[in-house]
Enzyme design. Structure first.
Site, PDB file in Angstrom:
ATOM      1  N   SER A 185      33.499 -14.625  46.175  1.00  0.00           N
ATOM      2  CA  SER A 185      33.742 -15.608  45.128  1.00  0.00           C
ATOM      3  C   SER A 185      32.422 -16.113  44.536  1.00  0.00           C
ATOM      4  CB  SER A 185      34.597 -16.754  45.699  1.00  0.00           C
ATOM      5  OG  SER A 185      35.083 -17.599  44.691  1.00  0.00           O
ATOM      6  N   ASP A 267      44.630 -14.037  40.650  1.00  0.00           N
ATOM      7  CA  ASP A 267      43.689 -14.984  41.247  1.00  0.00           C
ATOM      8  C   ASP A 267      43.618 -16.239  40.381  1.00  0.00           C
ATOM      9  OD1 ASP A 267      41.441 -16.400  42.293  1.00  0.00           O
ATOM     10  OD2 ASP A 267      40.615 -14.522  43.055  1.00  0.00           O
ATOM     11  N   HIS A 297      42.135 -15.822  46.551  1.00  0.00           N
ATOM     12  CA  HIS A 297      42.278 -17.277  46.604  1.00  0.00           C
ATOM     13  C   HIS A 297      43.750 -17.699  46.683  1.00  0.00           C
ATOM     14  CE1 HIS A 297      38.262 -16.773  44.681  1.00  0.00           C
ATOM     15  NE2 HIS A 297      37.942 -17.817  45.430  1.00  0.00           N
TER      16      HIS A 297
END
Length: 321
Positions: A185, A267, A297
């Protein structure tokens, strides 16, 4: 593939795009001065002596010796983290591990690497690296000096990664030529920016990387760090020109070392089109691989199995480092 159908978000985290659409995304061209900006920044950063300080950690593990570590990054900022060393075998390779925008409160003892000195850093302002007035939360952190390219926090975090590599080499000089990076990320986006300009990093693993295709990143609805930047724009004007210098997809076109990228079809925090802009920027070299996740996520059926497959790929990927 089983992309989540039910979710609590007010927008579609697939953004109406399927895998062929995502694979067709072309990374943006870098703005003028992109390479000199990063090359100059790199030379300045590695002139810093990291001066690492180690101590036995309160954390213990049967396979890893755990050390608390602090080193100096640019601007004299002290970066905290953990160094894992194998208990029963010599150190033959090095790995720097970044983190997401939630920070990090402990090292990952399940990382599938062996014979490695593994440095888990906390980027400046976050977790073990507090540095007021840098905000310790993602929504504030991502805005720190956003209108000043030379001072923008994202550039400072790239410096922190480069100085983590310097730290490993200062402790274990024989690791030269055998250092990798792994980031998820936020840490994935930082890795994409850092790797092309640091020839000491020999391979990289990026998971759902952010900061790709900033023009899209500034427009797509999200619950991630882009949301606070989009809100900032509404009252301060466009920051696109400043952020183009920090586009992870533009940077990734310059990566020459083997890469393993994991990108998601769904996501809510890092828009898949922005993730794929980074992955698609990587060369089609036989040494590169793109691993497709159903979601990022977000918990979803099959995530355990997909992550187990990815873990095995990571094991083999870093085994040849």
């Amino acid at each position: 593939m089983s992309i989540p159908v039910t979710h609590p978000f007010a927008f579609d985290p697939t953004y109406g795009m399927k895998l062929p659409d995502l694979q067709a995304i072309v990374p943006p061209e870098a703005p003028p001065g992109f390479d000199p900006f990063w090359q100059t920044r790199y030379k300045r950063a590695i002139a810093t002596d990291p001066q690492p300080v180690l101590r036995i950690s309160a954390l213990t593990h049967p396979i890893w010796q755990v050390l608390d570590i602090v080193y100096t990054s640019t601007g004299g900022i002290r970066i905290g983290g953990w160094l894992l060393l194998p208990r029963d075998r010599p150190v033959r390779r090095g790995l720097v591990v970044g983190h997401g925008y939630g920070g990090r409160d402990a090292p990952d003892f399940d990382l599938p690497v062996e014979d490695a000195a593994v440095l888990f850093l906390c980027f400046r302002g976050l977790s073990l690296s507090p540095h007021p007035p840098i905000p310790p939360d993602a929504s504030g952190h991502v805005l720190q000096e956003i209108d000043k390219p030379d001072d923008y926090i994202i550039g400072g975090c790239v410096d922190d990664l480069w100085l983590a590599v310097s730290t490993l080499l200062s402790l274990y000089p024989w690791l030269a030529g055998h250092i990798g990076y792994s980031g998820v990320s936020f840490g994935g986006g930082i890795g994409a920016l850092a790797i092309p300009f640091d020839l000491r990093i020999n391979r990289g693993h990026l998971v759902v990387p952010t900061f790709g295709d900033r023009e899209r990143w500034l427009t797509l609805p999200t619950v991630g760090s882009a949301d606070s930047v989009q809100t900032y724009q509404k009252t301060h004007g466009s920051v696109l020109e400043a952020l183009r210098m920090f586009d992870a997809a533009s940077a990734a076109t310059r990566i020459k070392v083997p890469m393993l990228a994991a990108v998601a079809l769904f996501d809510p925090a890092v828009a898949p089109p922005c993730q794929f802009a980074v992955a698609n920027a990587l060369s089609t070299s036989k040494y590169n691989e793109i691993f497709i996740l159903d979601a990022g996520h977000f918990d979803y059926p099959g995530s355990t199995e997909q992550n187990a497959l990815l873990r095995e790929k990571v094991r083999h990927f870093f085994k040849v480092l």
